[in-house]
Design a protein around this motif. Structure first.
Motif, PDB file in Angstrom:
ATOM      1  N   GLY A  45       0.822  -1.427  -0.313  1.00 24.78           N
ATOM      2  CA  GLY A  45      -0.424   0.331  -0.222  1.00 24.78           C
ATOM      3  C   GLY A  45       0.849   0.979   0.121  1.00 24.78           C
ATOM      4  N   THR A  46       1.746   1.660   0.905  1.00 26.67           N
ATOM      5  CA  THR A  46       2.786   2.742   1.446  1.00 26.67           C
ATOM      6  C   THR A  46       3.109   2.622  -0.034  1.00 26.67           C
ATOM      7  OG1 THR A  46       4.212   1.533   2.512  1.00 26.67           O
ATOM      8  CG2 THR A  46       2.436   2.923   3.396  1.00 26.67           C
ATOM      9  N   GLU A  47       3.763   1.848  -0.308  1.00 28.92           N
ATOM     10  CA  GLU A  47       4.670   2.025  -1.908  1.00 28.92           C
ATOM     11  C   GLU A  47       3.571   2.385  -2.876  1.00 28.92           C
ATOM     12  OE1 GLU A  47       7.997  -1.531  -1.163  1.00 28.92           O
ATOM     13  OE2 GLU A  47       6.367  -2.346  -1.897  1.00 28.92           O
ATOM     14  N   VAL A  83      16.012  -1.834  -7.633  1.00 27.17           N
ATOM     15  CA  VAL A  83      14.742  -0.442  -7.996  1.00 27.17           C
ATOM     16  C   VAL A  83      14.600   0.665  -6.735  1.00 27.17           C
ATOM     17  CG1 VAL A  83      12.157  -0.099  -8.990  1.00 27.17           C
ATOM     18  CG2 VAL A  83      13.355  -1.205  -9.732  1.00 27.17           C
ATOM     19  N   HIS A  84      14.417   1.561  -6.825  1.00 27.72           N
ATOM     20  CA  HIS A  84      14.318   2.514  -5.208  1.00 27.72           C
ATOM     21  C   HIS A  84      12.680   3.407  -5.261  1.00 27.72           C
ATOM     22  CE1 HIS A  84      15.098   5.791  -2.660  1.00 27.72           C
ATOM     23  NE2 HIS A  84      15.575   5.052  -1.373  1.00 27.72           N
ATOM     24  N   ILE A  85      11.900   2.768  -4.221  1.00 30.16           N
ATOM     25  CA  ILE A  85      10.565   3.054  -4.165  1.00 30.16           C
ATOM     26  C   ILE A  85      10.613   4.187  -2.501  1.00 30.16           C
ATOM     27  CG2 ILE A  85       8.375   3.154  -4.012  1.00 30.16           C
ATOM     28  CD1 ILE A  85       8.467   0.760  -5.624  1.00 30.16           C
ATOM     29  N   SER A  86      11.336   5.407  -2.846  1.00 29.44           N
ATOM     30  CA  SER A  86      11.307   6.171  -1.773  1.00 29.44           C
ATOM     31  C   SER A  86      10.216   5.821  -0.451  1.00 29.44           C
ATOM     32  CB  SER A  86      11.270   7.726  -1.355  1.00 29.44           C
ATOM     33  OG  SER A  86      12.319   7.881  -2.535  1.00 29.44           O
ATOM     34  N   PRO A  87      10.143   5.628   0.867  1.00 31.57           N
ATOM     35  CA  PRO A  87       9.129   5.418   1.858  1.00 31.57           C
ATOM     36  C   PRO A  87       8.591   6.480   2.142  1.00 31.57           C
ATOM     37  CG  PRO A  87      11.473   5.494   2.868  1.00 31.57           C
ATOM     38  CD  PRO A  87      11.572   5.250   1.257  1.00 31.57           C
ATOM     39  N   TYR A  88       7.272   5.743   2.171  1.00 29.88           N
ATOM     40  CA  TYR A  88       6.252   7.291   1.934  1.00 29.88           C
ATOM     41  C   TYR A  88       5.840   8.380   3.453  1.00 29.88           C
ATOM     42  CZ  TYR A  88       1.594   8.676   1.863  1.00 29.88           C
ATOM     43  OH  TYR A  88      -0.092   9.686   1.554  1.00 29.88           O
ATOM     44  N   ASP A  89       5.950   9.400   2.904  1.00 30.74           N
ATOM     45  CA  ASP A  89       6.013  10.126   3.686  1.00 30.74           C
ATOM     46  C   ASP A  89       5.005  10.007   5.461  1.00 30.74           C
ATOM     47  OD1 ASP A  89       7.776  11.810   2.574  1.00 30.74           O
ATOM     48  OD2 ASP A  89       6.528  12.565   1.735  1.00 30.74           O
ATOM     49  N   HIS A  90       3.972   9.222   5.142  1.00 29.17           N
ATOM     50  CA  HIS A  90       2.788   9.424   6.063  1.00 29.17           C
ATOM     51  C   HIS A  90       2.288   8.316   6.510  1.00 29.17           C
ATOM     52  CE1 HIS A  90       2.347  13.882   5.691  1.00 29.17           C
ATOM     53  NE2 HIS A  90       2.159  13.737   4.821  1.00 29.17           N
ATOM     54  N   GLY A  91       3.657   7.245   6.380  1.00 30.25           N
ATOM     55  CA  GLY A  91       3.543   5.628   5.920  1.00 30.25           C
ATOM     56  C   GLY A  91       4.054   5.344   7.313  1.00 30.25           C
ATOM     57  N   ASN A  92       4.661   5.557   8.523  1.00 28.93           N
ATOM     58  CA  ASN A  92       5.023   4.950   9.901  1.00 28.93           C
ATOM     59  C   ASN A  92       5.584   3.685   9.333  1.00 28.93           C
ATOM     60  OD1 ASN A  92       2.613   3.480  10.239  1.00 28.93           O
ATOM     61  ND2 ASN A  92       2.093   5.811  10.877  1.00 28.93           N
ATOM     62  N   ASP A 135      10.934  -1.608   3.290  1.00 24.53           N
ATOM     63  CA  ASP A 135      12.783  -1.581   2.319  1.00 24.53           C
ATOM     64  C   ASP A 135      12.122  -0.544   1.023  1.00 24.53           C
ATOM     65  OD1 ASP A 135      15.529  -1.376   2.559  1.00 24.53           O
ATOM     66  OD2 ASP A 135      15.287  -3.153   1.619  1.00 24.53           O
ATOM     67  N   PRO A 136      12.814   0.503   1.103  1.00 23.47           N
ATOM     68  CA  PRO A 136      13.429   0.810  -0.470  1.00 23.47           C
ATOM     69  C   PRO A 136      13.429   0.623  -1.327  1.00 23.47           C
ATOM     70  CG  PRO A 136      13.666   2.411   1.719  1.00 23.47           C
ATOM     71  CD  PRO A 136      14.010   1.559   1.912  1.00 23.47           C
ATOM     72  N   LEU A 137      14.568  -0.669  -0.943  1.00 26.57           N
ATOM     73  CA  LEU A 137      15.460  -1.208  -2.259  1.00 26.57           C
ATOM     74  C   LEU A 137      14.964  -3.009  -2.531  1.00 26.57           C
ATOM     75  CD1 LEU A 137      18.833   0.032  -2.060  1.00 26.57           C
ATOM     76  CD2 LEU A 137      17.580  -0.014  -3.695  1.00 26.57           C
ATOM     77  N   ARG A 138      13.612  -3.196  -1.636  1.00 28.63           N
ATOM     78  CA  ARG A 138      13.285  -4.838  -1.538  1.00 28.63           C
ATOM     79  C   ARG A 138      13.149  -5.100  -3.410  1.00 28.63           C
ATOM     80  NH1 ARG A 138       8.052  -6.245  -2.437  1.00 28.63           N
ATOM     81  NH2 ARG A 138       6.638  -4.549  -2.538  1.00 28.63           N
ATOM     82  N   VAL A 139      13.569  -6.077  -2.774  1.00 34.34           N
ATOM     83  CA  VAL A 139      13.295  -6.852  -4.284  1.00 34.34           C
ATOM     84  C   VAL A 139      11.104  -7.057  -4.593  1.00 34.34           C
ATOM     85  CG1 VAL A 139      13.685  -8.883  -5.839  1.00 34.34           C
ATOM     86  CG2 VAL A 139      15.253  -8.135  -3.687  1.00 34.34           C
ATOM     87  N   LYS A 140      10.794  -6.561  -5.590  1.00 34.28           N
ATOM     88  CA  LYS A 140      10.103  -6.561  -5.895  1.00 34.28           C
ATOM     89  C   LYS A 140       9.554  -7.449  -7.042  1.00 34.28           C
ATOM     90  CE  LYS A 140      10.608  -2.049  -4.788  1.00 34.28           C
ATOM     91  NZ  LYS A 140      11.710  -1.810  -4.012  1.00 34.28           N
ATOM     92  N   ARG A 141       8.261  -8.267  -6.887  1.00 31.60           N
ATOM     93  CA  ARG A 141       8.077  -9.596  -7.779  1.00 31.60           C
ATOM     94  C   ARG A 141       7.245  -9.104  -9.039  1.00 31.60           C
ATOM     95  NH1 ARG A 141       4.209 -14.777  -6.770  1.00 31.60           N
ATOM     96  NH2 ARG A 141       2.573 -13.047  -6.570  1.00 31.60           N
ATOM     97  N   LEU A 142       7.417  -9.419 -10.435  1.00 36.13           N
ATOM     98  CA  LEU A 142       6.516  -9.010 -11.283  1.00 36.13           C
ATOM     99  C   LEU A 142       6.279  -9.455 -11.959  1.00 36.13           C
ATOM    100  CD1 LEU A 142       9.214  -6.960 -13.797  1.00 36.13           C
ATOM    101  CD2 LEU A 142       7.727  -6.010 -11.677  1.00 36.13           C
ATOM    102  N   LEU A 143       4.829  -9.501 -12.405  1.00 42.27           N
ATOM    103  CA  LEU A 143       3.143 -10.206 -13.175  1.00 42.27           C
ATOM    104  C   LEU A 143       3.467 -10.312 -14.671  1.00 42.27           C
ATOM    105  CD1 LEU A 143       1.023  -9.159 -10.243  1.00 42.27           C
ATOM    106  CD2 LEU A 143       2.992 -10.928  -9.605  1.00 42.27           C
ATOM    107  N   MET A 144       4.289 -12.012 -14.532  1.00 46.35           N
ATOM    108  CA  MET A 144       3.580 -11.835 -16.098  1.00 46.35           C
ATOM    109  C   MET A 144       2.840 -13.166 -16.093  1.00 46.35           C
ATOM    110  SD  MET A 144       7.914 -10.778 -17.121  1.00 46.35           S
ATOM    111  CE  MET A 144       6.787 -11.015 -19.505  1.00 46.35           C
ATOM    112  N   HIS A 145       2.758 -13.753 -17.565  1.00 50.04           N
ATOM    113  CA  HIS A 145       2.730 -15.234 -17.629  1.00 50.04           C
ATOM    114  C   HIS A 145       3.752 -15.739 -17.607  1.00 50.04           C
ATOM    115  CE1 HIS A 145      -2.161 -14.326 -18.776  1.00 50.04           C
ATOM    116  NE2 HIS A 145      -1.663 -12.958 -19.272  1.00 50.04           N
TER     117      HIS A 145
END
Length: 155
Positions: free
Chosen positions: A32-34, A62-71, A76-86
């Protein structure tokens, strides 16, 4: 991309360092916060790459900065993100990468119909002389364009 796509981030460095042979669209598994940070444009794709492991594709670096109001809900901004493909697309990409020694690079992140998507490119690395040739061609095109513009205004 059509009108209903809102581009959030582009990876300009990828186009400088690689020849993009093909591009694919993949969904991104975000929390959500990402998603809120991505909507705010706080994404950096520089120095990111994709890996295929166990039949799944992941975006690394992929760096996604922490959300300002996310507490406490921020990840983690640099966590490994899973991509969704067939599955067949992932298997095809895995085969091409292993055989031809190519790389998967995230090219851009955008929203399509409210869903976060990532454009992933099948890329081949440029050598230094390739980069110089591209820079020389761009400079020549700029000079030609400038000259044409000057002559067009004089007539």
């Amino acid at each position: 991309m059509s009108e209903n796509n809102k581009t959030i981030a582009n990876n300009k460095k990828a186009f400088h360092d690689y020849f993009v042979l093909e591009s694919y669209e993949a969904g991104i598994e975000l929390f959500g916060t990402e998603v809120k940070s991505v909507r705010a444009g706080k994404v950096n794709l520089k120095d990111s790459w994709c890996s295929i492991d166990g039949g799944e594709i992941f975006a690394n670096g992929v760096h996604i900065s922490p959300y300002d109001h996310g507490n406490i809900f921020n990840r983690d901004p640099l966590r490994v993100k899973r991509l969704l493909m067939h599955k067949r697309e992932i298997n095809h990409l895995f085969g091409v990468i292993k055989q031809q020694g190519l790389t998967l690079i995230p090219l851009s992140i955008y929203f399509k119909k409210g869903k976060a998507k990532m454009q992933v490119g099948l890329c081949k690395g440029k050598k230094n002389y390739d980069k110089r040739a591209v820079a020389a061609k761009k400079e020549a095109d700029r000079t030609i364009e400038r000259t044409m513009k000057e002559r067009g205004h004089n007539q």
